[in-house]
Design a protein around this motif. Structure first.
Motif, PDB file in Angstrom:
ATOM      1  N   ILE A  97       0.861  -1.179   0.000  1.00  0.00           N
ATOM      2  CA  ILE A  97       0.000   0.000   0.000  1.00  0.00           C
ATOM      3  C   ILE A  97       0.895   1.226   0.000  1.00  0.00           C
ATOM      4  CG2 ILE A  97      -1.783   1.262   1.249  1.00  0.00           C
ATOM      5  CD1 ILE A  97      -2.702  -1.477   2.351  1.00  0.00           C
ATOM      6  N   GLU A  98       0.809   1.990  -1.045  1.00  0.00           N
ATOM      7  CA  GLU A  98       1.650   3.185  -1.195  1.00  0.00           C
ATOM      8  C   GLU A  98       1.352   4.176  -0.075  1.00  0.00           C
ATOM      9  OE1 GLU A  98       4.595   5.384  -2.858  1.00  0.00           O
ATOM     10  OE2 GLU A  98       3.864   3.588  -3.869  1.00  0.00           O
ATOM     11  N   PRO A  99       2.355   4.506   0.750  1.00  0.00           N
ATOM     12  CA  PRO A  99       2.112   5.515   1.791  1.00  0.00           C
ATOM     13  C   PRO A  99       2.056   6.912   1.174  1.00  0.00           C
ATOM     14  CG  PRO A  99       4.376   4.736   1.905  1.00  0.00           C
ATOM     15  CD  PRO A  99       3.695   3.933   0.834  1.00  0.00           C
ATOM     16  N   ARG A 100       1.320   7.797   1.773  1.00  0.00           N
ATOM     17  CA  ARG A 100       1.288   9.199   1.339  1.00  0.00           C
ATOM     18  C   ARG A 100       2.218   9.977   2.252  1.00  0.00           C
ATOM     19  NH1 ARG A 100      -5.137   9.999   0.316  1.00  0.00           N
ATOM     20  NH2 ARG A 100      -5.230   8.674  -1.523  1.00  0.00           N
ATOM     21  N   LEU A 101       3.400  10.250   1.753  1.00  0.00           N
ATOM     22  CA  LEU A 101       4.430  10.929   2.531  1.00  0.00           C
ATOM     23  C   LEU A 101       4.777  12.249   1.866  1.00  0.00           C
ATOM     24  CD1 LEU A 101       6.689   7.786   3.040  1.00  0.00           C
ATOM     25  CD2 LEU A 101       5.188   8.828   4.739  1.00  0.00           C
ATOM     26  N   PRO A 102       5.232  13.227   2.641  1.00  0.00           N
ATOM     27  CA  PRO A 102       5.650  14.490   2.032  1.00  0.00           C
ATOM     28  C   PRO A 102       6.809  14.249   1.061  1.00  0.00           C
ATOM     29  CG  PRO A 102       5.829  14.564   4.450  1.00  0.00           C
ATOM     30  CD  PRO A 102       5.396  13.198   4.083  1.00  0.00           C
ATOM     31  N   ASP A 103       6.906  15.082   0.043  1.00  0.00           N
ATOM     32  CA  ASP A 103       7.963  14.927  -0.968  1.00  0.00           C
ATOM     33  C   ASP A 103       9.362  14.957  -0.362  1.00  0.00           C
ATOM     34  OD1 ASP A 103       6.084  14.738  -2.968  1.00  0.00           O
ATOM     35  OD2 ASP A 103       6.167  16.880  -3.458  1.00  0.00           O
ATOM     36  N   ASP A 104       9.523  15.689   0.756  1.00  0.00           N
ATOM     37  CA  ASP A 104      10.850  15.795   1.371  1.00  0.00           C
ATOM     38  C   ASP A 104      11.067  14.760   2.474  1.00  0.00           C
ATOM     39  OD1 ASP A 104       9.041  16.864   3.163  1.00  0.00           O
ATOM     40  OD2 ASP A 104      10.268  18.621   3.657  1.00  0.00           O
ATOM     41  N   TYR A 105      10.210  13.743   2.554  1.00  0.00           N
ATOM     42  CA  TYR A 105      10.342  12.713   3.580  1.00  0.00           C
ATOM     43  C   TYR A 105      11.617  11.929   3.346  1.00  0.00           C
ATOM     44  CZ  TYR A 105       9.068   9.085   6.888  1.00  0.00           C
ATOM     45  OH  TYR A 105       9.064   8.232   7.966  1.00  0.00           O
ATOM     46  N   PRO A 106      12.452  11.768   4.401  1.00  0.00           N
ATOM     47  CA  PRO A 106      13.709  11.018   4.211  1.00  0.00           C
ATOM     48  C   PRO A 106      13.444   9.569   3.805  1.00  0.00           C
ATOM     49  CG  PRO A 106      13.403  11.654   6.522  1.00  0.00           C
ATOM     50  CD  PRO A 106      12.249  12.194   5.749  1.00  0.00           C
ATOM     51  N   GLY A 107      14.112   9.140   2.764  1.00  0.00           N
ATOM     52  CA  GLY A 107      13.995   7.752   2.346  1.00  0.00           C
ATOM     53  C   GLY A 107      12.841   7.501   1.392  1.00  0.00           C
ATOM     54  N   CYS A 108      12.197   8.553   0.874  1.00  0.00           N
ATOM     55  CA  CYS A 108      11.067   8.364  -0.035  1.00  0.00           C
ATOM     56  C   CYS A 108      11.454   7.589  -1.282  1.00  0.00           C
ATOM     57  CB  CYS A 108      10.453   9.709  -0.445  1.00  0.00           C
ATOM     58  SG  CYS A 108       9.162  10.236   0.692  1.00  0.00           S
ATOM     59  N   GLU A 109      12.684   7.730  -1.673  1.00  0.00           N
ATOM     60  CA  GLU A 109      13.116   7.016  -2.879  1.00  0.00           C
ATOM     61  C   GLU A 109      13.071   5.511  -2.693  1.00  0.00           C
ATOM     62  OE1 GLU A 109      16.442   7.612  -0.127  1.00  0.00           O
ATOM     63  OE2 GLU A 109      15.052   9.007  -1.045  1.00  0.00           O
TER      64      GLU A 109
END
Length: 165
Positions: free
Chosen positions: A149-161
């Motif tokens: 399930i794709e989390p909805r995280l801020p674009d600047d969230y560490p480790g989003c990549e």
């Protein structure tokens, strides 16, 4: 204004549970393992730290967790009461005699019926009519083996990549 230090029993975790009386926090594996790897590493480190800090305390072997919906006893319908194993006593513990005619039963009922029933759980314990009870429900979150399930995280969230499977 000076912040007061937290006491051990009313710190951030107590505040996070808010006004609930919950004794446990259930964390859904599907959601946790869908988070970015950096988040998972921090979470695992915290869980291991908690486990290690209480190795000296007897722990239950396992828990049974079930998705549920919360209901207030006096707001439940007949089918919900039945599903929860709750019985209502409208007659103060009295049972109508067998073989009453409809007229006799109506008279008996008028004599013994109370304004509000006393409710009992499936074990025979009396329930407060304003108590909250749980009814089993289907878990809307799929099993971890079958879902990301794709989390909805801020674009600047560490480790989003690293959030994608």
């Amino acid at each position: 204004m000076t912040e007061q230090p937290y006491q051990r029993t009313d710190g951030p975790i107590h505040g996070w549970f808010s006004l609930s009386y919950s004794n446990y926090q259930v964390l859904h594996r599907t959601l946790m393992q869908s988070m970015p790897v950096a988040w998972q590493e921090r979470m695992v480190a915290c869980l291991e730290e908690l486990r290690d800090a209480y190795e000296h305390i007897d722990q239950p072997e396992c828990f049974e967790v079930q998705a549920a919906t919360e209901h207030i006893v006096n707001e439940m319908g007949d089918e919900q009461l039945k599903q929860a194993g709750i019985t209502e006593d409208w007659y103060g513990g009295e049972t109508p005699p067998k073989e009453l005619t409809d007229v006799e039963f109506a008279a008996w009922q008028a004599q013994y019926e109370t304004a509000e029933p006393v409710c009992y759980d499936r074990d025979g314990n009396e329930l407060d009519r304003h108590a909250r009870v749980l009814l089993p429900a289907v878990d809307p979150i799929p099993h971890y083996r079958h879902a990301y399930i794709e989390p909805r995280l801020p674009d600047d969230y560490p480790g989003c990549e690293s959030a994608t499977p």
